[in-house]
Enzyme design. Structure first.
Site, PDB file in Angstrom:
ATOM      1  N   HIS A  72      14.197 -41.020  -0.316  1.00  0.00           N
ATOM      2  CA  HIS A  72      13.775 -41.729  -1.527  1.00  0.00           C
ATOM      3  C   HIS A  72      13.684 -43.226  -1.248  1.00  0.00           C
ATOM      4  O   HIS A  72      14.651 -43.849  -0.838  1.00  0.00           O
ATOM      5  CB  HIS A  72      14.774 -41.480  -2.670  1.00  0.00           C
ATOM      6  CG  HIS A  72      14.601 -40.140  -3.308  1.00  0.00           C
ATOM      7  ND1 HIS A  72      15.151 -39.814  -4.521  1.00  0.00           N
ATOM      8  CD2 HIS A  72      13.901 -39.044  -2.907  1.00  0.00           C
ATOM      9  CE1 HIS A  72      14.803 -38.572  -4.838  1.00  0.00           C
ATOM     10  NE2 HIS A  72      14.059 -38.089  -3.872  1.00  0.00           N
ATOM     11  N   TYR A 200      17.663 -43.366 -13.896  1.00  0.00           N
ATOM     12  CA  TYR A 200      18.891 -43.835 -14.542  1.00  0.00           C
ATOM     13  C   TYR A 200      18.489 -44.332 -15.924  1.00  0.00           C
ATOM     14  O   TYR A 200      17.704 -45.282 -16.031  1.00  0.00           O
ATOM     15  CB  TYR A 200      19.508 -45.010 -13.762  1.00  0.00           C
ATOM     16  CG  TYR A 200      20.170 -44.610 -12.466  1.00  0.00           C
ATOM     17  CD1 TYR A 200      19.423 -44.405 -11.307  1.00  0.00           C
ATOM     18  CD2 TYR A 200      21.544 -44.457 -12.395  1.00  0.00           C
ATOM     19  CE1 TYR A 200      20.036 -44.047 -10.118  1.00  0.00           C
ATOM     20  CE2 TYR A 200      22.168 -44.098 -11.203  1.00  0.00           C
ATOM     21  CZ  TYR A 200      21.408 -43.898 -10.079  1.00  0.00           C
ATOM     22  OH  TYR A 200      22.015 -43.533  -8.901  1.00  0.00           O
ATOM     23  N   PRO A 292      30.661 -42.451 -10.336  1.00  0.00           N
ATOM     24  CA  PRO A 292      29.518 -42.018  -9.530  1.00  0.00           C
ATOM     25  C   PRO A 292      28.212 -42.769  -9.794  1.00  0.00           C
ATOM     26  O   PRO A 292      27.225 -42.540  -9.096  1.00  0.00           O
ATOM     27  CB  PRO A 292      29.384 -40.531  -9.874  1.00  0.00           C
ATOM     28  CG  PRO A 292      30.140 -40.327 -11.127  1.00  0.00           C
ATOM     29  CD  PRO A 292      31.156 -41.392 -11.235  1.00  0.00           C
ATOM     30  N   LYS A 296      28.414 -44.049  -4.551  1.00  0.00           N
ATOM     31  CA  LYS A 296      29.079 -44.678  -3.415  1.00  0.00           C
ATOM     32  C   LYS A 296      30.263 -43.910  -2.825  1.00  0.00           C
ATOM     33  O   LYS A 296      30.703 -44.209  -1.715  1.00  0.00           O
ATOM     34  CB  LYS A 296      29.583 -46.087  -3.831  1.00  0.00           C
ATOM     35  CG  LYS A 296      28.475 -47.080  -4.044  1.00  0.00           C
ATOM     36  CD  LYS A 296      27.898 -47.536  -2.715  1.00  0.00           C
ATOM     37  CE  LYS A 296      26.593 -48.259  -2.844  1.00  0.00           C
ATOM     38  NZ  LYS A 296      25.415 -47.487  -2.424  1.00  0.00           N
ATOM     39  N   TYR A 384      22.499 -50.637  -3.355  1.00  0.00           N
ATOM     40  CA  TYR A 384      22.237 -49.207  -3.547  1.00  0.00           C
ATOM     41  C   TYR A 384      22.020 -48.506  -2.199  1.00  0.00           C
ATOM     42  O   TYR A 384      22.541 -47.409  -1.988  1.00  0.00           O
ATOM     43  CB  TYR A 384      21.017 -49.008  -4.462  1.00  0.00           C
ATOM     44  CG  TYR A 384      20.922 -47.606  -4.997  1.00  0.00           C
ATOM     45  CD1 TYR A 384      21.606 -47.228  -6.156  1.00  0.00           C
ATOM     46  CD2 TYR A 384      20.180 -46.626  -4.335  1.00  0.00           C
ATOM     47  CE1 TYR A 384      21.544 -45.930  -6.637  1.00  0.00           C
ATOM     48  CE2 TYR A 384      20.112 -45.327  -4.799  1.00  0.00           C
ATOM     49  CZ  TYR A 384      20.793 -44.993  -5.959  1.00  0.00           C
ATOM     50  OH  TYR A 384      20.746 -43.698  -6.430  1.00  0.00           O
TER      51      TYR A 384
HETATM   52  C1  LIG Z   1      30.673 -35.413 -10.252  1.00  0.00           C
HETATM   53  C2  LIG Z   1      30.733 -36.249  -9.007  1.00  0.00           C
HETATM   54  C3  LIG Z   1      29.568 -36.810  -8.508  1.00  0.00           C
HETATM   55  C4  LIG Z   1      29.613 -37.599  -7.362  1.00  0.00           C
HETATM   56  N1  LIG Z   1      28.438 -38.160  -6.903  1.00  0.00           N
HETATM   57  C5  LIG Z   1      28.471 -38.916  -5.789  1.00  0.00           C
HETATM   58  C6  LIG Z   1      27.255 -39.453  -5.229  1.00  0.00           C
HETATM   59  O1  LIG Z   1      26.152 -39.234  -5.726  1.00  0.00           O
HETATM   60  N2  LIG Z   1      27.335 -40.189  -4.093  1.00  0.00           N
HETATM   61  C7  LIG Z   1      28.545 -40.420  -3.476  1.00  0.00           C
HETATM   62  O2  LIG Z   1      28.556 -41.090  -2.426  1.00  0.00           O
HETATM   63  N3  LIG Z   1      29.709 -39.921  -3.979  1.00  0.00           N
HETATM   64  C8  LIG Z   1      29.713 -39.171  -5.113  1.00  0.00           C
HETATM   65  N4  LIG Z   1      30.881 -38.614  -5.590  1.00  0.00           N
HETATM   66  C9  LIG Z   1      32.144 -38.875  -4.903  1.00  0.00           C
HETATM   67  C10 LIG Z   1      32.350 -38.009  -3.669  1.00  0.00           C
HETATM   68  O3  LIG Z   1      32.218 -36.653  -3.979  1.00  0.00           O
HETATM   69  C11 LIG Z   1      33.758 -38.287  -3.096  1.00  0.00           C
HETATM   70  O4  LIG Z   1      33.910 -39.675  -2.961  1.00  0.00           O
HETATM   71  C12 LIG Z   1      33.964 -37.609  -1.731  1.00  0.00           C
HETATM   72  O5  LIG Z   1      34.165 -36.227  -1.893  1.00  0.00           O
HETATM   73  C13 LIG Z   1      35.180 -38.203  -1.005  1.00  0.00           C
HETATM   74  O6  LIG Z   1      35.438 -37.479   0.174  1.00  0.00           O
HETATM   75  P1  LIG Z   1      36.923 -37.361   0.720  1.00  0.00           P
HETATM   76  O7  LIG Z   1      36.820 -36.531   1.964  1.00  0.00           O
HETATM   77  O8  LIG Z   1      37.536 -38.694   0.791  1.00  0.00           O
HETATM   78  O9  LIG Z   1      37.740 -36.581  -0.407  1.00  0.00           O
HETATM   79  P2  LIG Z   1      37.590 -35.060  -0.959  1.00  0.00           P
HETATM   80  O10 LIG Z   1      36.169 -34.633  -0.911  1.00  0.00           O
HETATM   81  O11 LIG Z   1      38.322 -35.046  -2.215  1.00  0.00           O
HETATM   82  O12 LIG Z   1      38.370 -34.236   0.143  1.00  0.00           O
HETATM   83  C14 LIG Z   1      39.781 -34.233   0.246  1.00  0.00           C
HETATM   84  C15 LIG Z   1      40.241 -32.908   0.840  1.00  0.00           C
HETATM   85  O13 LIG Z   1      41.653 -32.937   0.992  1.00  0.00           O
HETATM   86  C16 LIG Z   1      42.196 -31.703   0.557  1.00  0.00           C
HETATM   87  N5  LIG Z   1      43.581 -31.930   0.127  1.00  0.00           N
HETATM   88  C17 LIG Z   1      44.034 -32.505  -0.996  1.00  0.00           C
HETATM   89  N6  LIG Z   1      45.370 -32.519  -1.025  1.00  0.00           N
HETATM   90  C18 LIG Z   1      45.785 -31.937   0.129  1.00  0.00           C
HETATM   91  C19 LIG Z   1      47.056 -31.658   0.679  1.00  0.00           C
HETATM   92  N7  LIG Z   1      48.179 -31.969   0.015  1.00  0.00           N
HETATM   93  N8  LIG Z   1      47.122 -31.055   1.881  1.00  0.00           N
HETATM   94  C20 LIG Z   1      45.974 -30.730   2.565  1.00  0.00           C
HETATM   95  N9  LIG Z   1      44.743 -30.954   2.081  1.00  0.00           N
HETATM   96  C21 LIG Z   1      44.647 -31.559   0.882  1.00  0.00           C
HETATM   97  C22 LIG Z   1      41.281 -31.281  -0.580  1.00  0.00           C
HETATM   98  O14 LIG Z   1      41.336 -29.889  -0.836  1.00  0.00           O
HETATM   99  C23 LIG Z   1      39.921 -31.725  -0.062  1.00  0.00           C
HETATM  100  O15 LIG Z   1      39.276 -30.717   0.680  1.00  0.00           O
HETATM  101  C24 LIG Z   1      30.865 -37.826  -6.715  1.00  0.00           C
HETATM  102  C25 LIG Z   1      32.038 -37.237  -7.192  1.00  0.00           C
HETATM  103  C26 LIG Z   1      31.985 -36.454  -8.338  1.00  0.00           C
HETATM  104  C27 LIG Z   1      33.269 -35.837  -8.861  1.00  0.00           C
END
Ligand SMILES: Cc1cc2nc3c(=O)[nH]c(=O)nc-3n(C[C@H](O)[C@H](O)[C@H](O)COP(=O)(O)OP(=O)(O)OC[C@H]3O[C@@H](n4cnc5c(N)ncnc54)[C@H](O)[C@@H]3O)c2cc1C
Length: 389
Positions: A72, A200, A292, A296, A384
């Site tokens: 995009h 948006y 969201p 980011k 962005y």
């Molecule tokens: C509705 C929604 C829309 C979004 N849209 C966007 C977007 O368009 N663009 C964008 O960049 N971001 C977006 N995000 C945010 C994005 O999804 C998160 O920032 C991203 O998943 C972060 O990745 P992470 O690996 O840090 O954490 P997570 O994806 O939360 O992964 C953490 C992992 O740790 C595991 N865990 C937790 N506790 C424990 C424990 N005690 N022991 C072992 N494992 C554990 C969990 O099960 C999970 O698998 C959105 C989020 C939501 C909710």
């Protein structure tokens, strides 16, 4: 078990860190609380910055992304009954890629399996220990049997409710938080997107976002009350509300269909400082959350683990602690800029309890400025598509 880096969490942060470390010859294990299917089924992010795509390329997991992802070059802002395009590419020379977090996760998991790296799914009672010493370790149980992984470093990639940040003594950590007084009700449907680029929409009834996962699968959101429950939102009500918040042309061409996923997400900004505690580092949602609106969250997880992998490579290859000593400061500098951008987009696009009269006029003035000033549009675009690492 003995490894160099014990990673807690198999979300995008943990899985990408694992591949980046593996690419530098640093062995690692991942301990994940959930089963693989559960992790894969979480519908979340969908907009990838160029920097995130470059990292996935670097670890050789972007072949499918390049085949199936949608490039995009712009986004649309809808307000006061019409739509205006912000040309990201013209302003920055860069684009974003639409490719679901579920697909990023699947590609990283497949790559990890292909390299024969250890991931322990359904690891219970995971707990980091002794990260203030030179001999950190992580304990966990699986099927009721206790295990322990000795390591040089622990990477807390376990999301906002994980155990890593919760294991730090409260006096060693400072947190900053803003809770927004609304949520996003999102649905996924097997319908073609209403427009080839994201819309948006700022509307008197509340914010709406039209996004997608592919040219056959759409993701739509409407701002909702924090008290709402998805049972109150049958598909028909959702589509009617979305149409009301779009311009006439978009409302008329919207293709509706049954939802295949529906959820409500509260919005908040949160940052924990620092992101290093002795031999334990936090990365991704474990350290920060953004609403969201700016797309980011996943992208910040990627930039954090880029800095962390670079720092650990320096530690092992060059026997230098400079990288790990500066990890927190470097990551937080980029994190706060993304927190600011996400907060600003959220403030400009949503109805707040006090967005009446004056507040609504200020939002419209800001949106008008954005779509009529090259400088303002360039500032939005630069943020962005993602600030440089
Ligand atoms: C509705 C929604 C829309 C979004 N849209 C966007 C977007 O368009 N663009 C964008 O960049 N971001 C977006 N995000 C945010 C994005 O999804 C998160 O920032 C991203 O998943 C972060 O990745 P992470 O690996 O840090 O954490 P997570 O994806 O939360 O992964 C953490 C992992 O740790 C595991 N865990 C937790 N506790 C424990 C424990 N005690 N022991 C072992 N494992 C554990 C969990 O099960 C999970 O698998 C959105 C989020 C939501 C909710």
């Amino acid at each position: 078990m003995r490894t160099k880096v014990a990673i807690i969490g198999a979300g995008p942060a943990g899985l990408l860190l694992g591949q980046l470390l593996h690419a530098c010859g640093i062995d690692n294990i991942i301990l994940e609380r959930r089963d693989r299917g559960y992790v894969l089924a979480r519908i979340r992010a969908g907009v990838l910055e160029q920097g995130t795509v470059d990292l996935l390329d670097r670890v050789g997991v972007a072949a499918r992304l390049h085949r199936e992802g949608l490039i995009h070059d712009g986004i649309e802002l809808a307000f006061a009954g019409s739509r205006h395009r912000i040309d990201l590419k013209e302003a920055t020379g860069k684009s974003v890629t639409i490719y679901g977090q579920t697909e990023v996760t699947r590609d990283l998991m497949d790559a990890r399996d292909g390299c024969g790296l250890v991931t322990v799914y359904e690891a219970d009672q995971v707990k980091p220990h002794d990260f203030d010493s030179d001999h950190p370790r992580v304990s966990y149980t699986r099927n009721g049997v206790g295990h322990e992984a000795e390591c040089d470093f622990i990477a807390g990639c376990d999301g906002s409710h994980g155990i890593s940040r919760a294991s730090v003594k409260p006096s060693a950590i400072e947190t900053f938080e803003r809770i927004y007084p609304f949520g996003w009700l999102g649905i996924l449907s097997e319908t073609p997107p209403v427009s080839p680029e994201l819309i948006y929409s700022n509307h008197a009834r509340g914010f709406a976002l039209c996004t997608m996962r592919s040219m056959r699968r759409s993701r739509y959101y409407v701002q909702c009350s924090l008290d709402d429950h998805i049972d109150q939102w049958p598909d028909g009500r959702f589509w009617d509300e979305l149409k009301r918040r779009l311009d006439q042309e978009a409302a008329d061409s919207l293709v509706t269909g049954p939802s295949i996923e529906k959820s409500i997400a509260p919005l908040r900004s949160f940052v924990a400082e620092p992101m290093r505690f002795g031999r334990m580092f936090l990365a991704g949602d474990a350290a920060h959350i953004v609403p969201p609106t700016g797309a980011k969250g996943l992208n910040l997880a990627a930039s954090d683990v880029h800095y962390l992998a670079q720092a650990l490579r320096e530690y092992y290859d060059e026997k230098s602690s400079a990288g790990i000593d500066h990890y927190s400061e470097k990551a937080l500098s980029r994190v706060w800029k993304a927190v600011r951008f996400s907060w600003w987009m959220t403030a400009m696009m949503h109805r707040f309890p006090d967005t009446e009269g004056f507040g609504a006029r200020i939002q419209l003035a800001e949106l008008n400025y954005l779509v009529n000033s090259k400088a303002a549009a360039a500032s939005l675009s630069e943020n962005y598509v993602g600030l440089p690492y």
